[in-house]
Structures are given as structure tokens and as C-alpha cells.
Design a protein around this motif. Structure first.
Motif, PDB file in Angstrom:
ATOM      1  N   MET A 235      39.010   3.536  47.426  1.00 41.95           N
ATOM      2  CA  MET A 235      37.604   2.756  47.709  1.00 41.95           C
ATOM      3  C   MET A 235      36.267   3.355  47.460  1.00 41.95           C
ATOM      4  O   MET A 235      36.239   4.652  47.690  1.00 41.95           O
ATOM      5  N   LYS A 236      35.729   2.800  46.717  1.00 37.48           N
ATOM      6  CA  LYS A 236      34.471   3.237  46.626  1.00 37.48           C
ATOM      7  C   LYS A 236      33.213   2.196  46.780  1.00 37.48           C
ATOM      8  O   LYS A 236      33.230   1.050  46.534  1.00 37.48           O
ATOM      9  N   ILE A 237      32.229   2.681  47.434  1.00 38.58           N
ATOM     10  CA  ILE A 237      30.995   2.118  48.117  1.00 38.58           C
ATOM     11  C   ILE A 237      29.611   2.255  46.920  1.00 38.58           C
ATOM     12  O   ILE A 237      29.458   3.650  46.972  1.00 38.58           O
ATOM     13  N   SER A 238      29.112   1.490  46.242  1.00 35.19           N
ATOM     14  CA  SER A 238      27.979   1.865  45.434  1.00 35.19           C
ATOM     15  C   SER A 238      26.804   1.507  46.476  1.00 35.19           C
ATOM     16  O   SER A 238      26.686   0.387  47.200  1.00 35.19           O
ATOM     17  N   ILE A 239      25.725   2.379  46.711  1.00 33.64           N
ATOM     18  CA  ILE A 239      24.660   2.086  47.365  1.00 33.64           C
ATOM     19  C   ILE A 239      23.378   2.125  46.330  1.00 33.64           C
ATOM     20  O   ILE A 239      23.190   3.072  45.608  1.00 33.64           O
ATOM     21  N   VAL A 240      22.661   1.024  46.089  1.00 34.09           N
ATOM     22  CA  VAL A 240      21.762   0.777  45.538  1.00 34.09           C
ATOM     23  C   VAL A 240      20.514   0.932  45.896  1.00 34.09           C
ATOM     24  O   VAL A 240      20.229   0.183  47.221  1.00 34.09           O
ATOM     25  N   VAL A 241      19.674   1.692  45.731  1.00 32.39           N
ATOM     26  CA  VAL A 241      18.519   2.025  46.311  1.00 32.39           C
ATOM     27  C   VAL A 241      17.032   2.010  45.443  1.00 32.39           C
ATOM     28  O   VAL A 241      16.958   2.864  44.426  1.00 32.39           O
ATOM     29  N   PRO A 242      16.495   0.853  45.286  1.00 36.84           N
ATOM     30  CA  PRO A 242      15.149   0.682  44.428  1.00 36.84           C
ATOM     31  C   PRO A 242      14.139   1.841  45.044  1.00 36.84           C
ATOM     32  O   PRO A 242      13.772   1.491  46.311  1.00 36.84           O
ATOM     33  N   CYS A 243      13.423   2.213  44.335  1.00 40.95           N
ATOM     34  CA  CYS A 243      12.466   3.200  44.575  1.00 40.95           C
ATOM     35  C   CYS A 243      11.199   2.973  43.859  1.00 40.95           C
ATOM     36  O   CYS A 243      11.226   3.201  42.581  1.00 40.95           O
ATOM     37  N   TYR A 244       9.894   2.998  44.241  1.00 38.09           N
ATOM     38  CA  TYR A 244       8.977   2.856  43.633  1.00 38.09           C
ATOM     39  C   TYR A 244       7.801   3.907  44.343  1.00 38.09           C
ATOM     40  O   TYR A 244       7.275   3.464  45.467  1.00 38.09           O
ATOM     41  N   ASN A 245       7.276   4.836  43.747  1.00 43.84           N
ATOM     42  CA  ASN A 245       6.581   5.744  44.216  1.00 43.84           C
ATOM     43  C   ASN A 245       6.885   6.290  45.629  1.00 43.84           C
ATOM     44  O   ASN A 245       6.313   6.053  46.499  1.00 43.84           O
ATOM     45  N   GLU A 246       8.224   7.034  45.839  1.00 37.87           N
ATOM     46  CA  GLU A 246       8.781   7.183  46.990  1.00 37.87           C
ATOM     47  C   GLU A 246       9.195   8.832  47.025  1.00 37.87           C
ATOM     48  O   GLU A 246       9.893   9.127  47.744  1.00 37.87           O
ATOM     49  N   GLU A 247       8.228   9.618  46.334  1.00 40.35           N
ATOM     50  CA  GLU A 247       8.544  11.083  46.425  1.00 40.35           C
ATOM     51  C   GLU A 247       8.771  11.651  47.789  1.00 40.35           C
ATOM     52  O   GLU A 247       9.713  12.536  47.993  1.00 40.35           O
ATOM     53  N   GLU A 248       8.229  11.231  48.958  1.00 39.09           N
ATOM     54  CA  GLU A 248       8.143  11.728  50.066  1.00 39.09           C
ATOM     55  C   GLU A 248       9.487  11.349  50.872  1.00 39.09           C
ATOM     56  O   GLU A 248      10.237  12.025  51.516  1.00 39.09           O
TER      57      GLU A 248
ATOM     58  N   ASP B 268      33.759  -0.725  44.804  1.00 40.43           N
ATOM     59  CA  ASP B 268      34.421  -2.166  45.285  1.00 40.43           C
ATOM     60  C   ASP B 268      33.583  -2.752  46.109  1.00 40.43           C
ATOM     61  O   ASP B 268      33.670  -3.850  46.266  1.00 40.43           O
ATOM     62  N   TYR B 269      32.829  -2.041  46.755  1.00 39.03           N
ATOM     63  CA  TYR B 269      31.760  -2.714  47.716  1.00 39.03           C
ATOM     64  C   TYR B 269      30.275  -2.229  47.324  1.00 39.03           C
ATOM     65  O   TYR B 269      30.292  -0.933  46.963  1.00 39.03           O
ATOM     66  N   VAL B 270      29.511  -3.362  47.455  1.00 42.55           N
ATOM     67  CA  VAL B 270      28.014  -2.811  46.866  1.00 42.55           C
ATOM     68  C   VAL B 270      27.061  -2.821  48.051  1.00 42.55           C
ATOM     69  O   VAL B 270      26.996  -4.090  48.863  1.00 42.55           O
ATOM     70  N   CYS B 271      26.439  -2.136  48.212  1.00 43.98           N
ATOM     71  CA  CYS B 271      25.255  -1.882  49.325  1.00 43.98           C
ATOM     72  C   CYS B 271      24.052  -2.035  49.001  1.00 43.98           C
ATOM     73  O   CYS B 271      23.457  -1.020  47.974  1.00 43.98           O
ATOM     74  N   MET B 272      22.779  -2.668  49.135  1.00 40.44           N
ATOM     75  CA  MET B 272      21.534  -2.672  48.865  1.00 40.44           C
ATOM     76  C   MET B 272      20.916  -1.810  50.056  1.00 40.44           C
ATOM     77  O   MET B 272      20.981  -2.473  51.209  1.00 40.44           O
ATOM     78  N   MET B 273      19.879  -0.960  49.695  1.00 40.01           N
ATOM     79  CA  MET B 273      19.451  -0.254  50.826  1.00 40.01           C
ATOM     80  C   MET B 273      17.996   0.365  50.493  1.00 40.01           C
ATOM     81  O   MET B 273      17.787   0.872  49.166  1.00 40.01           O
ATOM     82  N   ASP B 274      16.843   0.124  51.256  1.00 36.74           N
ATOM     83  CA  ASP B 274      15.513   0.741  51.059  1.00 36.74           C
ATOM     84  C   ASP B 274      15.503   2.260  51.136  1.00 36.74           C
ATOM     85  O   ASP B 274      16.294   2.518  51.874  1.00 36.74           O
TER      86      ASP B 274
END
Ligand code: UDP
Ligand code: MG
Length: 309
Positions: free
Chosen positions: A1-14, A85-91
């Protein structure tokens, strides 16, 4: 079982190092994680940081855009790249509590839900004006759109592969994910949590960006504004017809010539204002159609982890 976590980043160095540390604390038995960072054309050290993470951790992947394409493009790129198998969106700013992931996963495993989504009940950390407009916006959009847009819904959610594939089958250029998630259907369980302030960095949204975003969603998910402009047109025809009759009858009976140009000028201004307004609404739909027809790619990738590994 694999979970993908998608994390969009724009100027998030900190925020990225803090996020990475927090997400690594999440452990679920027999589950592998795949972290996909989307660098949305950041101008700071974001890309260097995620490139570094990817070279030290084989579970970290990344996609770097050639310029800033917006969060919606980031979400799409992440969903397309995800292999889980599952995909997660996260900030990345930890406004979405990662520990909820465990509860989300268990719900998907043990019940027949296809998606566990989140909404925040309070809007702490947002300005008074933003709160007011947000409330107003959800009222309007849910009145005029057939697709339900849940008040306070965040993009933070865990979905099954089947639902992700359904989302990816929508090829539209003007993407409004909250609407798309709801449009594809499937059984969604809602978790609520108290809104948190971001751990580091600043919000990427200002008032006008949000305003434009809300307009886009209204045009994307409702054609009621077009109906309103048609109704306005019919209404004004009826009014003018009545006025013509009244003036003819008045002149025939009293022989009274139509008096006063100020009233005429006011009417002309008013009616041409309404006309321009309706034309503007049509123009908005036409503009969106124009962008769809051009069929440009939604994002352009400059670099991924495969270029380095
Ligand atoms: N984001 C992005 N591209 C953009 C703007 C934002 O990828 O053009 C990302 C941002 O890095 C963050 C997420 O979208 O991970 C949410 O942004 P933000 O926290 O600024 O929004 P808010 O929480 O204030 O709604
Ligand atoms: Mg945020």
C-alpha cells in the motif's frame, strides 16, 4: 500500500524543512509514503531545498515548473505524477494537520468512502474583509451552481486511485479543484478542524487574487450569470414597451409633447450601463472559452527528480 502526498510549494523555503520533519513523524503500519513536492516557479531557495531532500530520501520526488503556474496547476501536476494507491493533497504551511492522515487512511480502509476531505470551521488568521467575502462567496456560488462547493473546504484530502483517475479525466484548462473534486462525485467524508496559522512564510493570496479566483469558479461552475443577463434584457424590453404605450396614449389624449431631456439622458445612461454589464458577462464566458480552445498545456515542467537521480 502506497500513499502519495502531493505538496504544492511557491516560495516556501522556510516552511518546507518544518513540513518534512512533521510528515516524517507520521507512521502507518504497512504503508509506504511518496512525497511529491511541486515547485511552482519559486523565486527563493525552495527548489534547492526539495532537490536536496530528494537526493537524500528516495521517497521524495519533485516537479519544478518553468514559471509560476498557480496552485491549481500544481495540484494537477501532482495528481498526474502520483503513483500511490491513495493520493493526498496537502499544503506545505502545516495549516493542514498531517496527523489527520492516519484517521483519513483508516476511514478509507475500513468503510466504503472513496475520499476523506477536510473543512475548517473557523477562519482564524484571515482578515475581516476576507472572512466577509468568503462567507458571501459560498452563499452565492451554492445558489447558482449545481455542483456543491462546501463552505470552508480545504484542498487537504485523501482519495482513492479510482477518484484520482476520475479527476484526471477532466481535461479543462480553467481548473477549480474544489468544484472538480465535488463534480466527479464519489462518497466523501468530511472532517472538520480548527483553522491554524501557517508555521512560516506568508500567504500567497491577496484580496484581488482571491476575487479573481472566485469569479473564475463562478464562471467555471455556473451559467446562471448568462441567464441573469438574458432576463435583464427581457425585463428592459417589457419596461420600454409599456413606456411607449403610455407616451402614445398620453400624447393622443392630452396632446402633450414628451417633455424633459434630463430624464431621457438618464434612461440612455442607465440602459447602456445594463447593456455593457450584460456584454461583460458574455465576454467573461467567451474569454474562458477562448482559453479552453487554445488548448495550451496547463503547466510546463523544467526539472524533476529523474533529472538528478
Ligand atoms: N501555492 C502554489 N502556487 C501559488 C500559490 C500558492 O503552489 O501560486 C501553494 C503554497 O505554497 C501553499 C498552498 O499553495 O503550499 C496554499 O497557499 P497559501 O498557504 O498561501 O494559501 P492559504 O492557506 O492562505 O489559503
Ligand atoms: Mg496556507
Amino acid at each position: 500500500m502506497k500513499i502519495s502526498i502531493v505538496v504544492p510549494c511557491y516560495n516556501e523555503e522556510e516552511a518546507i524543512p518544518i513540513f518534512y520533519e512533521e510528515i516524517n513523524k507520521i507512521k502507518i503500519a504497512k504503508v509506504k509514503f511518496e512525497l511529491i513536492f511541486i515547485d511552482d516557479g519559486s523565486k527563493d531557495q525552495t527548489l534547492d531545498i526539495i532537490r536536496n531532500l530528494a537526493s537524500n530520501d528516495k521517497n521524495v520526488r519533485y516537479i519544478s515548473f518553468s514559471r509560476n503556474f498557480g496552485k491549481e496547476a500544481g495540484i494537477l501536476a501532482g495528481l498526474e505524477a502520483a503513483t500511490g494507491d491513495y493520493v493526498c493533497m496537502m499544503d506545505v504551511d502545516l495549516q493542514d494537520p498531517p496527523e489527520l492522515l492516519i484517521e483519513m487512511y483508516e476511514t478509507l480502509q475500513n468503510t466504503d468512502y472513496d475520499c476523506v476531505a477536510t473543512r475548517s470551521v473557523s477562519r482564524n488568521g484571515y482578515s475581516f474583509l476576507r472572512k466577509l467575502f468568503t462567507k458571501f462567496y459560498y452563499k452565492i456560488i451554492n445558489k447558482i451552481s449545481k455542483t456543491e462547493i462546501v463552505d470552508g473546504a480545504r484542498d487537504f484530502r485523501l482519495m482513492t486511485r479510482q477518484m484520482v483517475d476520475a479527476i484526471l479525466s477532466l481535461k479543462e484548462y480553467n481548473r477549480y479543484s474544489k468544484g472538480i473534486f465535488s463534480w466527479v462525485g464519489f462518497k466523501t467524508k468530511w472532517l472538520t478542524f480548527e483553522n491554524k496559522e501557517r508555521v512560516a512564510g506568508t500567504t500567497k493570496w491577496n484580496f484581488w487574487k482571491l476575487f479573481a479566483y472566485s469569479m473564475e469558479s463562478i464562471i467555471g461552475f455556473s451559467t446562471i450569470p448568462l441567464l441573469i443577463s438574458s432576463i435583464a434584457g427581457i425585463l428592459f424590453c417589457i419596461i420600454s414597451f409599456i413606456m411607449i404605450i403610455v407616451i402614445i396614449v398620453k400624447t393622443l389624449i392630452f396632446g402633450d409633447p414628451v417633455s424633459g431631456w434630463p430624464s431621457t439622458v438618464c434612461i440612455i445612461f442607465f440602459v447602456s450601463g445594463v447593456q455593457l454589464f450584460c456584454l461583460g458577462i458574455m465576454g467573461q464566458y467567451l474569454a474562458k472559452t477562448y482559453l479552453e480552445v487554445k488548448n495550451r498545456p496547463i503547466y510546463i515542467i523544467k526539472e524533476t527528480e529523474k533529472d538528478v537521480k
